[in-house]
Design an enzyme around this catalytic site. Structure first.
Site, PDB file in Angstrom:
ATOM      1  N   CYS A 242       0.859  -1.190   0.000  1.00 17.61           N
ATOM      2  CA  CYS A 242       0.000   0.000   0.000  1.00 17.61           C
ATOM      3  C   CYS A 242       0.891   1.234   0.000  1.00 17.61           C
ATOM      4  O   CYS A 242       1.640   1.458   0.949  1.00 17.61           O
ATOM      5  CB  CYS A 242      -0.896   0.008   1.235  1.00 17.61           C
ATOM      6  SG  CYS A 242      -1.963  -1.430   1.316  1.00 17.61           S
TER       7      CYS A 242
ATOM      8  N   GLY B 248       5.198   5.371  -3.192  1.00 24.08           N
ATOM      9  CA  GLY B 248       5.984   6.600  -3.237  1.00 24.08           C
ATOM     10  C   GLY B 248       7.450   6.269  -3.071  1.00 24.08           C
ATOM     11  O   GLY B 248       7.949   5.291  -3.652  1.00 24.08           O
TER      12      GLY B 248
ATOM     13  N   GLY C 257       7.608   2.902  -0.839  1.00 19.90           N
ATOM     14  CA  GLY C 257       6.826   1.869  -1.533  1.00 19.90           C
ATOM     15  C   GLY C 257       7.470   1.497  -2.858  1.00 19.90           C
ATOM     16  O   GLY C 257       7.596   0.304  -3.200  1.00 19.90           O
TER      17      GLY C 257
ATOM     18  N   LYS D 107       6.478   5.396  11.530  1.00 18.65           N
ATOM     19  CA  LYS D 107       6.831   5.573  12.957  1.00 18.65           C
ATOM     20  C   LYS D 107       5.794   6.355  13.723  1.00 18.65           C
ATOM     21  O   LYS D 107       5.568   6.122  14.908  1.00 18.65           O
ATOM     22  CB  LYS D 107       8.215   6.225  13.120  1.00 18.65           C
ATOM     23  CG  LYS D 107       8.460   7.458  12.268  1.00 18.65           C
ATOM     24  CD  LYS D 107       9.038   7.040  10.943  1.00 18.65           C
ATOM     25  CE  LYS D 107       8.876   8.114   9.895  1.00 18.65           C
ATOM     26  NZ  LYS D 107      10.087   8.414   9.184  1.00 18.65           N
TER      27      LYS D 107
ATOM     28  N   GLY E 183      15.822   4.333   9.328  1.00 18.48           N
ATOM     29  CA  GLY E 183      15.885   3.840   7.944  1.00 18.48           C
ATOM     30  C   GLY E 183      16.547   2.493   7.781  1.00 18.48           C
ATOM     31  O   GLY E 183      16.033   1.465   8.215  1.00 18.48           O
TER      32      GLY E 183
ATOM     33  N   LYS F 291      10.364   8.236  16.807  1.00 17.53           N
ATOM     34  CA  LYS F 291      11.367   7.155  16.779  1.00 17.53           C
ATOM     35  C   LYS F 291      11.916   6.876  18.172  1.00 17.53           C
ATOM     36  O   LYS F 291      12.135   5.718  18.544  1.00 17.53           O
ATOM     37  CB  LYS F 291      12.497   7.531  15.819  1.00 17.53           C
ATOM     38  CG  LYS F 291      12.035   7.549  14.359  1.00 17.53           C
ATOM     39  CD  LYS F 291      13.053   8.265  13.490  1.00 17.53           C
ATOM     40  CE  LYS F 291      12.666   8.233  12.021  1.00 17.53           C
ATOM     41  NZ  LYS F 291      13.386   9.241  11.243  1.00 17.53           N
TER      42      LYS F 291
END
Ligand SMILES: NC(=O)c1ccc[n+]([C@@H]2O[C@H](COP(=O)([O-])OP(=O)(O)OC[C@H]3O[C@@H](n4cnc5c(N)ncnc54)[C@H](O)[C@@H]3O)[C@@H](O)[C@H]2O)c1
Ligand SMILES: N[C@@H](CCO)C(=O)O
Ligand code: NA
Length: 447
Positions: free
Chosen positions: A15, A18, A21, A109, A138, A209
């Site tokens: 889903c 961008g 994704g 997050k 990341g 985070k």
């Protein structure tokens, strides 16, 4: 999960197509044979949903749609990857996917920090996994380090650069004297920034985070609302230069520490000695130092944002799930947090309760005796001056007769510093508000 799916391997629905994704989609496909060799089964993307499917996605031959809920209800999908970001409809989507018996991997997050307790409970009831390695730092496998590699340790503290955009901006401002807005724009173009970049520059993303890191380090609940949150938007290139003259760098840090009084949970710009490892982490790179009682200090360094690095962590989570899924056939069994039972005996400390050294930039009027007045106030509050630089007035300040006085202080409580700053700002010799930045000493990253 049907018998069919065992034969076919794990079937993935993505889903959001961008930055992350798209990176995940490409990585799963370009590495398909290597991944199969690692896991012993195919990990096949069978459905991608995103608001505006790209020409590349359309040409890929993979089923696509614009409604992300179609992925979460697709009987052909075993695992849903949530990469749309934000709260709505991401929360509804994740809960719907869980309800439909899908495992979930997310890089969100904000969602985990704020709604993780609800999501994990729903996943536990349904016997599915929710994994979020990509949500923190990341490409750095920091969640796995806390949950697996450091599982034998009582963690004492951890501190890190956990927002790539802020570190990129501070680095460019310091090294190339570039302006804040221009560098932020570049960070957005490079795909580092959040959809709303105030999340990056006001410290909110780092607070999300840190919430997740503290829960995994100490086994406390996710308590985002309790994080003291300050960003970098008020830091000037002058502050970066003054800090440098004093032998420090300004980094945006997330810090969490267990003390006898409770847990420190704070994100803010911080002066750290230029000799420490994390002072030398530049650009979009992130780094987290973890102090455990058995392992001592360990340091995790790598790209904190960007398509490929983040996709690396998303795919690692998918592989983890595939491995346990295969063994148990029907359920995967990775716990959502590093602790099976959370502790509720640790109080989160208010920022007023922490102690620190401070960098103060005081807009002093260009008058005789100003320094004596300032140091008298500090002495009255038991604060020593460890270093001082006094600059020639320039620009607007010069016209107003203002000279920046920069001071490094001894350690004191935030409360005491608040009061002392109030008194100094009230002096006739001071012509504006004082910039205060906390200073942390990481002696060889091992204090
Ligand atoms: N960019 C990074 O470096 C990075 C790193 C770690 C984590 N993250 C997290 O990953 C997530 C995605 O970030 P991104 O940078 O890839 O964002 P992005 O804006 O590049 O991509 C989001 C994608 O989701 C689609 N989308 C959003 N809402 C949708 C909806 N309701 N229905 C259908 N499609 C929808 C958008 O059209 C877009 O394609 C966020 O939670 C972000 O915090 C990003
Ligand atoms: N906006 C985030 C993305 C990675 O989580 C950052 O700059 O660190
Ligand atoms: Na990570």
């Amino acid at each position: 999960m049907s018998q069919d799916s065992e034969k076919q391997g794990l079937r993935i629905g993505i889903c959001g197509h961008g930055t992350v994704g798209g990176g995940t989609f490409n990585l799963l496909r370009s590495k398909a044979s290597e991944i199969k060799r690692r896991v012993g089964m195919d990990l096949e993307v069978v459905h991608v949903a995103t608001r505006r499917p790209s020409a590349e996605l359309k040409a890929s031959g993979v089923h696509y749609s614009t409604d992300v809920f179609e992925v979460a209800r697709n009987p052909e999908v075993d695992l849903v990857v949530e990469l749309i970001g934000g709260f709505e409809p991401a929360l509804e989507l994740v809960l719907y996917a869980i309800e439909n018996g899908k495992h979930v991997v997310t890089a969100n997050k904000a969602l985990i920090a704020v709604h993780g307790n609800t999501i994990f409970e729903a996943a536990r009831k349904k016997g599915v996994v929710v994994a979020y390695e990509s949500a923190v730092a990341g490409g750095i496998p920091i969640i796995k380090a806390l949950r697996e590699g450091l599982a034998a340790n009582s963690i004492q503290w951890l501190a890190g650069i956990i927002n790539g955009t802020s570190n990129f901006i501070l680095t460019e401002m310091g090294e190339r004297k570039r302006d804040f807005p221009e560098v932020l724009k570049e960070a957005q173009e490079l795909g580092y920034a959040e959809a709303d970049p105030t999340f990056d520059v006001e410290g909110i993303d780092a607070a999300h985070k840190l919430t997740i890191l503290a829960a995994n380090a100490f086994g406390i609940a996710l308590e985002f609302d309790r994080v003291y949150t300050e960003g970098i938007s008020h830091i000037t290139t002058a502050d970066i230069s003054y800090a440098e003259e004093l032998g420090y760098r300004i980094k945006h840090l997330g810090i969490t520490r267990v003390t006898d009084a409770g847990v420190e949970l704070r994100v803010h710009p911080t002066l750290i000695s230029e000799n420490t490892l994390i002072a030398n982490v530049h650009g979009v790179m992130n780094a987290v130092v973890v102090k455990g009682d058995s392992a001592g200090s360990t340091l995790y360094y790598g790209a904190g944002a960007g398509a490929e690095a983040t996709a690396s962590s998303v795919v690692a989570d998918i592989i983890d799930i595939a491995r346990t899924w295969r063994e148990s056939r029907t359920q995967a069994t990775i716990p959502p947090l590093a602790f099976n039972k959370l502790r509720n005996d640790l109080r989160i400390l208010d920022i007023s309760e922490i102690e620190s050294e401070y960098y103060l930039r005081i807009p002093a009027r260009d008058k005789v005796g100003v320094m004596a007045k300032i140091s008298q106030v500090l002495t009255n509050y038991g604060i020593n001056i460890e270093a001082v630089i006094q600059k020639e007035p320039h620009g607007d300040d010069a016209e107003r007769g203002i000279v920046p006085v920069v001071i490094l202080t001894s350690r004191t409580s935030e409360n005491t510093m608040d009061v002392a700053i109030g008194v100094i700002e009230g002096l006739d010799e001071v012509g504006g508000s004082i910039m205060r930045i906390r200073v942390e000493q990481f002696d060889g990253e091992d204090n």
